[in-house]
Scaffold this motif. Structure first.
Motif, PDB file in Angstrom:
ATOM      1  N   VAL A  66       0.865  -1.245  -0.249  1.00 42.77           N
ATOM      2  CA  VAL A  66       0.132   0.211  -0.050  1.00 42.77           C
ATOM      3  C   VAL A  66       0.872   1.058   0.021  1.00 42.77           C
ATOM      4  O   VAL A  66       2.084   1.026   0.307  1.00 42.77           O
ATOM      5  N   MET A  67       0.221   2.353  -0.297  1.00 43.90           N
ATOM      6  CA  MET A  67       1.330   4.005  -0.140  1.00 43.90           C
ATOM      7  C   MET A  67       0.322   4.669   0.169  1.00 43.90           C
ATOM      8  O   MET A  67      -1.292   4.954  -0.393  1.00 43.90           O
ATOM      9  N   ARG A  68       0.866   5.721   0.419  1.00 48.05           N
ATOM     10  CA  ARG A  68      -0.256   7.246   0.950  1.00 48.05           C
ATOM     11  C   ARG A  68       0.359   8.270   0.806  1.00 48.05           C
ATOM     12  O   ARG A  68       1.450   8.128   1.449  1.00 48.05           O
ATOM     13  N   GLY A  69       0.305   9.607  -0.047  1.00 46.09           N
ATOM     14  CA  GLY A  69       1.111  10.242  -0.706  1.00 46.09           C
ATOM     15  C   GLY A  69       1.993  10.082  -1.331  1.00 46.09           C
ATOM     16  O   GLY A  69       2.491  11.007  -2.356  1.00 46.09           O
ATOM     17  N   GLU A  70       2.560   9.198  -1.860  1.00 46.32           N
ATOM     18  CA  GLU A  70       3.179   8.855  -2.421  1.00 46.32           C
ATOM     19  C   GLU A  70       3.090   8.878  -3.951  1.00 46.32           C
ATOM     20  O   GLU A  70       3.353   9.594  -5.509  1.00 46.32           O
ATOM     21  N   GLU A  71       1.323   8.142  -3.744  1.00 45.40           N
ATOM     22  CA  GLU A  71       1.108   8.477  -5.593  1.00 45.40           C
ATOM     23  C   GLU A  71       0.826   9.885  -6.120  1.00 45.40           C
ATOM     24  O   GLU A  71       1.184  10.254  -7.150  1.00 45.40           O
ATOM     25  N   THR A  72       1.044  10.856  -5.246  1.00 44.31           N
ATOM     26  CA  THR A  72       1.305  11.980  -6.089  1.00 44.31           C
ATOM     27  C   THR A  72       2.177  12.671  -6.220  1.00 44.31           C
ATOM     28  O   THR A  72       2.025  13.557  -6.827  1.00 44.31           O
ATOM     29  N   GLN A  73       2.733  12.252  -5.727  1.00 50.41           N
ATOM     30  CA  GLN A  73       4.621  12.822  -5.900  1.00 50.41           C
ATOM     31  C   GLN A  73       4.700  12.196  -7.383  1.00 50.41           C
ATOM     32  O   GLN A  73       5.149  12.872  -8.515  1.00 50.41           O
ATOM     33  N   ILE A  74       4.362  10.306  -7.437  1.00 50.68           N
ATOM     34  CA  ILE A  74       3.991  10.269  -8.582  1.00 50.68           C
ATOM     35  C   ILE A  74       3.399  10.368  -9.678  1.00 50.68           C
ATOM     36  O   ILE A  74       4.023  11.636 -10.958  1.00 50.68           O
ATOM     37  N   ALA A  75       1.943  11.012  -9.435  1.00 52.10           N
ATOM     38  CA  ALA A  75       1.667  11.907 -10.818  1.00 52.10           C
ATOM     39  C   ALA A  75       2.089  13.341 -10.841  1.00 52.10           C
ATOM     40  O   ALA A  75       2.260  13.744 -11.530  1.00 52.10           O
ATOM     41  N   GLY A  76       2.786  13.911  -9.164  1.00 49.55           N
ATOM     42  CA  GLY A  76       3.557  15.226  -9.810  1.00 49.55           C
ATOM     43  C   GLY A  76       4.599  14.750 -10.539  1.00 49.55           C
ATOM     44  O   GLY A  76       4.729  15.544 -11.750  1.00 49.55           O
ATOM     45  N   ALA A  77       5.340  13.757 -11.090  1.00 49.18           N
ATOM     46  CA  ALA A  77       6.896  13.722 -11.408  1.00 49.18           C
ATOM     47  C   ALA A  77       6.429  13.921 -12.546  1.00 49.18           C
ATOM     48  O   ALA A  77       7.347  14.063 -13.721  1.00 49.18           O
ATOM     49  N   LEU A  78       5.204  12.745 -13.446  1.00 52.14           N
ATOM     50  CA  LEU A  78       5.071  12.651 -14.717  1.00 52.14           C
ATOM     51  C   LEU A  78       4.459  13.979 -14.518  1.00 52.14           C
ATOM     52  O   LEU A  78       4.269  14.250 -16.098  1.00 52.14           O
ATOM     53  N   ALA A  79       3.439  14.853 -13.924  1.00 54.02           N
ATOM     54  CA  ALA A  79       3.210  15.844 -14.992  1.00 54.02           C
ATOM     55  C   ALA A  79       3.528  16.916 -15.275  1.00 54.02           C
ATOM     56  O   ALA A  79       4.260  17.862 -16.031  1.00 54.02           O
ATOM     57  N   LEU A  80       5.775  16.858 -14.150  1.00 55.26           N
ATOM     58  CA  LEU A  80       6.399  17.464 -14.974  1.00 55.26           C
ATOM     59  C   LEU A  80       7.573  16.734 -16.002  1.00 55.26           C
ATOM     60  O   LEU A  80       7.929  17.463 -16.249  1.00 55.26           O
ATOM     61  N   ASN A  81       7.579  15.463 -15.769  1.00 50.18           N
ATOM     62  CA  ASN A  81       8.115  15.001 -16.805  1.00 50.18           C
ATOM     63  C   ASN A  81       7.088  14.012 -17.811  1.00 50.18           C
ATOM     64  O   ASN A  81       7.164  12.837 -18.101  1.00 50.18           O
ATOM     65  N   PRO A  82       6.611  14.119 -18.760  1.00 47.66           N
ATOM     66  CA  PRO A  82       5.619  14.094 -19.366  1.00 47.66           C
ATOM     67  C   PRO A  82       5.870  12.557 -20.510  1.00 47.66           C
ATOM     68  O   PRO A  82       6.884  12.777 -20.831  1.00 47.66           O
ATOM     69  N   GLY A  83       5.193  11.644 -20.425  1.00 49.09           N
ATOM     70  CA  GLY A  83       5.880  10.847 -21.120  1.00 49.09           C
ATOM     71  C   GLY A  83       6.749   9.844 -20.662  1.00 49.09           C
ATOM     72  O   GLY A  83       7.229   9.019 -20.793  1.00 49.09           O
ATOM     73  N   PHE A  84       7.292  10.310 -19.044  1.00 52.04           N
ATOM     74  CA  PHE A  84       8.645   9.437 -18.858  1.00 52.04           C
ATOM     75  C   PHE A  84       7.860   7.596 -18.043  1.00 52.04           C
ATOM     76  O   PHE A  84       6.810   8.016 -18.192  1.00 52.04           O
ATOM     77  N   ASP A  85       8.400   7.060 -18.801  1.00 48.26           N
ATOM     78  CA  ASP A  85       8.870   5.263 -18.507  1.00 48.26           C
ATOM     79  C   ASP A  85       9.491   4.728 -17.946  1.00 48.26           C
ATOM     80  O   ASP A  85      10.281   5.423 -18.495  1.00 48.26           O
ATOM     81  N   GLY A  86       9.164   4.147 -16.917  1.00 49.63           N
ATOM     82  CA  GLY A  86      10.386   3.948 -16.153  1.00 49.63           C
ATOM     83  C   GLY A  86      10.099   3.744 -14.482  1.00 49.63           C
ATOM     84  O   GLY A  86       9.133   3.267 -14.237  1.00 49.63           O
ATOM     85  N   VAL A  87      11.597   3.341 -13.914  1.00 47.80           N
ATOM     86  CA  VAL A  87      10.807   3.228 -12.175  1.00 47.80           C
ATOM     87  C   VAL A  87      11.574   4.737 -11.751  1.00 47.80           C
ATOM     88  O   VAL A  87      12.313   5.710 -11.634  1.00 47.80           O
ATOM     89  N   LEU A  88      10.679   5.379 -10.980  1.00 42.40           N
ATOM     90  CA  LEU A  88      10.226   5.986  -9.910  1.00 42.40           C
ATOM     91  C   LEU A  88      10.861   5.679  -8.120  1.00 42.40           C
ATOM     92  O   LEU A  88       9.740   4.725  -7.993  1.00 42.40           O
ATOM     93  N   CYS A  89      12.014   5.920  -7.874  1.00 41.69           N
ATOM     94  CA  CYS A  89      12.079   5.069  -6.325  1.00 41.69           C
ATOM     95  C   CYS A  89      12.107   6.863  -5.338  1.00 41.69           C
ATOM     96  O   CYS A  89      12.363   7.832  -5.825  1.00 41.69           O
ATOM     97  N   LEU A  90      10.774   6.421  -4.482  1.00 45.95           N
ATOM     98  CA  LEU A  90      11.324   7.932  -3.242  1.00 45.95           C
ATOM     99  C   LEU A  90      11.437   7.149  -1.929  1.00 45.95           C
ATOM    100  O   LEU A  90      10.625   6.390  -1.490  1.00 45.95           O
ATOM    101  N   PRO A  91      12.721   7.884  -1.887  1.00 42.01           N
ATOM    102  CA  PRO A  91      13.540   6.789  -0.611  1.00 42.01           C
ATOM    103  C   PRO A  91      12.623   8.026   0.170  1.00 42.01           C
ATOM    104  O   PRO A  91      11.750   8.499   0.138  1.00 42.01           O
ATOM    105  N   GLY A  92      12.680   7.024   1.838  1.00 36.49           N
ATOM    106  CA  GLY A  92      11.997   7.970   3.021  1.00 36.49           C
ATOM    107  C   GLY A  92      12.198   6.907   4.369  1.00 36.49           C
ATOM    108  O   GLY A  92      12.512   5.484   3.581  1.00 36.49           O
ATOM    109  N   THR A  93      10.849   7.126   5.229  1.00 37.82           N
ATOM    110  CA  THR A  93      10.153   5.980   6.410  1.00 37.82           C
ATOM    111  C   THR A  93      10.060   4.519   5.755  1.00 37.82           C
ATOM    112  O   THR A  93      10.715   3.650   5.722  1.00 37.82           O
TER     113      THR A  93
END
Lengths: 298, 298
Positions: free
Chosen positions: A119-146
């Protein structure tokens, strides 16, 4: 300084809010009234303490929130959406109950994965933002943290993801375990970090034995508290990379996280021959909330 | 009920003492005044609170102590002896400074290993006791606990050892991390434990990913708090067994620890085809302290 709408990132430990206008951020504020510190009826007052200067009497200001505020123990539970799916969906936001008529609060749903369960909560919004800032991104997103997340993103959808408790393990081991006696409170020793990453990646099933060795080397061989801290960080990030190899091997990787932590991950990945881009976490959070607001308020 | 001598096991969290006579234990007592709760001048009063009923005016009663009382942060630092060597040596005990003339306190030295760096305090006395109770034992002793030890014993000497923070990791993860939300405070589910051991042993480098899955399975698939607790225990013990394989593979193994924990280790080892004997920890501690007393007071 009244807001058109308000962006909120509400995690377990912190609450951050931004007053948004036509041209972007007008003002921002934050407090330590995270989800973990609040009971159900404490959320609205905590939010108002931060955002009321931005509200106008007689007008409803929309509030778009993401993060643990939507957990079962949060303000109100926002259902998970099951991957594969787009990272966020304005149509599936959950309204939070409020008594102040100047706000309408909408909480973003998290993401779930059936098997392996995750499960995730919060990171999905960061992923949406990463895609909005980098349209067409295909690959792997790593979100380091707790709770670090590795996600496979393709054609605008989150295909799969996996969570590692690396940040939480580091915090517990460095401040609560026997290792705390020989551990600096901050600082970074690159060579010690690299050694930890290498140890963990070359013999990943030995991690359990490597931890106490930090204590023993401090007692017997004068391992410094700074080197111990950095090697512990390297060991845990290395163990994460060992288990997450199917994600990053041969893939374009982008990191979304706090600057220092993302740099450490990028350094560890570089030692494995992977060049990772670093995307600033707050930019991604805001871009994700903005994408939701555009869709919701259109 | 005066003691000929007094046996003391003084760990980080607890202090246990036994009044010893010609035929063995006459009386015993314990308190929570462990090493971790005391400053340097607090040790003698804490000991006297427990043992003064056993002391005789005008006579010196020897006190033989082992454990973290001899650590750098303890009463007085007792030097480590480097392996390979016998587990204990009465000739190398460290006298503790006392003001009460009715006691002479002797603290057992710990053991150290140069490379890979490792240390123990207290377990060396249990090993000595296990050997006293099982003369001629050659093989592997595992001492499960907060910091579990695997030791290779041959011809009366400790040849090598390795420490795993398994017990401390379990305590931190089950009570301080996000996993605590779905974790029973006690109980044992054998099938869930076995599944955890098997997961960790079959894919040991995946441990970092398996932990958060316990939380996600609780949220998504109704994993019960009891099953989560037992599977976490299995995962951590399984990871320890994966790393300690060079110790137990094809060797006679004996476990020295608390009954429930030793049984769990024996169950995990049995699944790998290893039959381990269980030796009661307190019997071993007392036999080790008695061996020291015999040598010192002879």
């Amino acid at each position: 300084m009244k807001a058109d709408w308000i962006a909120v990132d509400w995690g377990t430990s912190n609450l951050r809010a931004w007053a948004m206008g036509t041209l972007g951020v007008i003002d921002h504020g934050e407090s330590h009234e995270g989800m973990g510190t609040l009971s159900r009826d404490g959320f609205e007052p905590a939010l108002l303490r931060l955002v009321s200067p931005w509200l106008e009497d007689g007008r409803v200001t929309p509030v778009i929130a993401c993060g643990m505020v939507g957990a079962r123990q949060g303000w109100i539970e926002a259902a998970y959406r099951a991957v594969p799916c787009t990272p966020v969906s304005a149509a599936q936001m959950t309204p939070a109950p409020t008594s102040d008529s100047r706000i309408h609060v909408h909480i973003a749903p998290g993401l779930s994965q059936d098997r392996p369960a995750d499960v995730m909560r919060g990171e999905e919004t960061q992923i949406a933002g990463a895609l909005a800032l980098n349209p067409g991104f295909d690959g792997v997103l790593c979100l380091p943290g707790t709770h670090a997340k590795w996600t496979q993103v393709s054609a605008g959808e989150v295909v799969s993801f996996e969570t590692f408790m690396t940040g939480e393990l580091f915090a517990l081991l460095s401040t609560q375990s026997v290792l705390r006696h020989g551990m600096a409170p901050d600082g970074f020793d690159g060579a010690a970090f690299d050694a930890g990453v290498d140890e963990a990646l070359s013999r990943p099933n030995d991690l359990a034995a490597r931890l106490f060795r930090l204590r023993a080397e401090g007692l017997l061989h004068g391992l410094t508290p700074l080197a111990a801290r950095s090697r512990l960080s390297g060991l845990l990030i290395g163990a994460e990379l060992a288990a997450a190899k199917p994600y990053w091997l041969g893939q374009p990787v982008a990191l979304v996280g706090a600057e220092g932590l993302s740099s450490a991950y990028a350094r560890a990945l570089a030692a494995q021959g992977v060049t990772a881009r670093i995307l600033p976490a707050t930019d991604c959070t805001l871009a994700g909330l903005t994408a939701l607001a555009r869709e919701l308020l259109a």
